[in-house]
Enzyme design. Structure first.
Site, PDB file in Angstrom:
ATOM      1  N   GLU A   9      54.785 -39.072  29.636  1.00 34.85           N
ATOM      2  CA  GLU A   9      54.961 -37.614  29.604  1.00 34.85           C
ATOM      3  C   GLU A   9      53.784 -37.025  28.826  1.00 34.85           C
ATOM      4  O   GLU A   9      53.431 -37.538  27.754  1.00 34.85           O
ATOM      5  CB  GLU A   9      56.279 -37.329  28.856  1.00 34.85           C
ATOM      6  CG  GLU A   9      56.463 -35.930  28.390  1.00 34.85           C
ATOM      7  CD  GLU A   9      57.612 -35.792  27.365  1.00 34.85           C
ATOM      8  OE1 GLU A   9      57.937 -34.653  27.030  1.00 34.85           O
ATOM      9  OE2 GLU A   9      58.170 -36.810  26.913  1.00 34.85           O
ATOM     10  N   ASP A  17      53.339 -48.655  13.288  1.00 39.22           N
ATOM     11  CA  ASP A  17      51.878 -48.444  13.173  1.00 39.22           C
ATOM     12  C   ASP A  17      51.630 -46.972  12.842  1.00 39.22           C
ATOM     13  O   ASP A  17      50.865 -46.278  13.507  1.00 39.22           O
ATOM     14  CB  ASP A  17      51.205 -48.820  14.509  1.00 39.22           C
ATOM     15  CG  ASP A  17      49.685 -48.930  14.388  1.00 39.22           C
ATOM     16  OD1 ASP A  17      49.160 -48.881  13.256  1.00 39.22           O
ATOM     17  OD2 ASP A  17      49.018 -49.052  15.435  1.00 39.22           O
TER      18      ASP A  17
HETATM   19  P1  ADP Z   1      45.360 -45.806  21.934  1.00 39.56           P
HETATM   20  O1  ADP Z   1      46.505 -46.646  22.401  1.00 39.56           O
HETATM   21  O2  ADP Z   1      44.129 -46.045  22.716  1.00 39.56           O
HETATM   22  O3  ADP Z   1      45.127 -45.865  20.431  1.00 39.56           O
HETATM   23  P2  ADP Z   1      46.906 -43.339  21.665  1.00 39.56           P
HETATM   24  O4  ADP Z   1      48.210 -43.602  22.308  1.00 39.56           O
HETATM   25  O5  ADP Z   1      46.841 -43.374  20.170  1.00 39.56           O
HETATM   26  O6  ADP Z   1      45.758 -44.283  22.282  1.00 39.56           O
HETATM   27  O7  ADP Z   1      46.408 -41.915  22.198  1.00 39.56           O
HETATM   28  C1  ADP Z   1      45.109 -41.414  21.899  1.00 39.56           C
HETATM   29  C2  ADP Z   1      45.170 -39.910  21.653  1.00 39.56           C
HETATM   30  O8  ADP Z   1      45.636 -39.248  22.827  1.00 39.56           O
HETATM   31  C3  ADP Z   1      46.146 -39.525  20.567  1.00 39.56           C
HETATM   32  O9  ADP Z   1      45.528 -39.447  19.321  1.00 39.56           O
HETATM   33  C4  ADP Z   1      46.667 -38.174  21.018  1.00 39.56           C
HETATM   34  O10 ADP Z   1      45.818 -37.142  20.543  1.00 39.56           O
HETATM   35  C5  ADP Z   1      46.564 -38.228  22.514  1.00 39.56           C
HETATM   36  N1  ADP Z   1      47.882 -38.539  23.133  1.00 39.56           N
HETATM   37  C6  ADP Z   1      48.613 -39.671  22.966  1.00 39.56           C
HETATM   38  N2  ADP Z   1      49.759 -39.634  23.674  1.00 39.56           N
HETATM   39  C7  ADP Z   1      49.744 -38.447  24.315  1.00 39.56           C
HETATM   40  C8  ADP Z   1      50.660 -37.792  25.213  1.00 39.56           C
HETATM   41  N3  ADP Z   1      51.807 -38.382  25.599  1.00 39.56           N
HETATM   42  N4  ADP Z   1      50.322 -36.565  25.665  1.00 39.56           N
HETATM   43  C9  ADP Z   1      49.170 -35.975  25.291  1.00 39.56           C
HETATM   44  N5  ADP Z   1      48.275 -36.528  24.469  1.00 39.56           N
HETATM   45  C10 ADP Z   1      48.546 -37.743  23.963  1.00 39.56           C
END
Ligand code: ADP
Length: 291
Positions: A94, A195
């Site tokens: 989402e 984490d």
């Molecule tokens: P990784 O697994 O590569 O560390 P993350 O899950 O931490 O990636 O996501 C990277 C960035 O993307 C986050 O810091 C956030 O700003 C954005 N992000 C993460 N999940 C979502 C989401 N469901 N919707 C919009 N932006 C997101």
């Protein structure tokens, strides 16, 4: 590059929503994966890609997000689907529009509620990853045993293979003495994010805190709180609000170092460099607490 039409077809099937003339646009931010926004027809998804042998990592992420969602405590993005396409693995979530402010107090209150969801054992029903390092979660009845074997011991073994063998000498002493840290502290197995650094928390445009990118398991809630302090970035109201709902036990400040040691050794295993001497100093300071 993956076959986006295959990923889009899977999103449509899993969500039940149309996605005509979709676009996939890369967005920055992730430390481990490449991130994209896929949108069309007024629907929007956040998609992460990595190499296809890492499908398991995304499957564990989807299960971790669902586990946290089932607590109804705090906003967590819903996983839509995951799979492989060509040489890539992907997970679609989402999409959440971030950019709000002032979620610190709610985050404290809601994280305490998440932590009130408990299990019969420490660990989880499956392995997952911390960063991209495997994280074993074998269900265990005793927290000190779990932390010794599946957290510190596992990372110290990896560090030994990664050129940090000298950590093991004091590390083994610390593991042998670990029970001393739990003489007056008997945690319950709380559902953890696992984490929780500042990069895995944000606030949506309605001011709701959101946590994502978890390394979920059931453990001592202090491990989540400790990590919020490792790299900073959590507002003061977060801590006061958490403590209002469920005060931390005495002795937290010592155990904080013990819990963050896991992440610092993991950072050495992922990135090398100065994390080795930081871990060494942390072990020294912990040993001095019990001498
Ligand atoms: P990784 O697994 O590569 O560390 P993350 O899950 O931490 O990636 O996501 C990277 C960035 O993307 C986050 O810091 C956030 O700003 C954005 N992000 C993460 N999940 C979502 C989401 N469901 N919707 C919009 N932006 C997101």
């Amino acid at each position: 590059m993956p076959d986006w039409s295959e990923i889009v077809a899977n999103i449509v099937k899993a969500s039940g929503e149309p996605l005509d003339t979709p676009t996939a646009r890369p967005v920055g931010g992730g430390s481990i994966n490449q991130a994209y926004v896929v949108e069309g027809d007024g629907h929007r998804y956040f998609v992460k890609l990595n190499r296809n042998h890492l499908l398991d990592m995304f499957e564990a992420e989807a299960e971790g997000l669902n586990e946290m969602r089932s607590a109804n405590a705090i906003k967590v993005p819903a996983p839509i689907c995951y799979g492989t396409s060509g040489s890539e693995a992907y997970i679609a979530l989402e999409y959440i529009a971030f950019g709000g402010s002032g979620g610190g107090q709610k985050l404290g209150e809601q994280l305490a509620v998440l932590h009130k969801k408990t299990w019969d054992h420490f660990g989880w029903h499956r392995e997952n990853t911390i960063g991209s390092t495997p994280q074993p979660n074998t269900p265990t009845d005793n927290w000190a045993d779990f932390y010794r074997q599946y957290r510190l011991g596992f990372q110290l073994e990896l560090a030994t293979r990664n050129g940090g063998a000298h950590l093991m000498r004091n590390g083994e002493r610390l593991m042998a003495e670990l029970d001393a840290f739990f003489a007056d502290h008997h945690p319950v197995p709380s559902l953890l994010h696992g984490d929780l650094w500042g990069g895995n928390y944000s606030t949506d445009q309605d001011g709701n805190p959101v946590i994502f990118d978890p390394a979920t398991y059931y453990g001592d809630r202090e491990a989540d709180i400790a990590m919020t302090e490792l790299f900073g970035g959590f507002p003061r109201e977060f801590y006061s609000a958490y403590n209002e709902v469920w005060p931390l036990d005495e002795g937290y400040s010592t155990r904080k170092t013990l819990y963050n040691l896991y992440h610092v050794i993991n950072h050495f295993n992922l990135f090398g460099g100065g994390y080795l001497s930081q871990a060494d100093r942390m072990i020294g300071s912990l040993l001095s607490e019990i001498r």
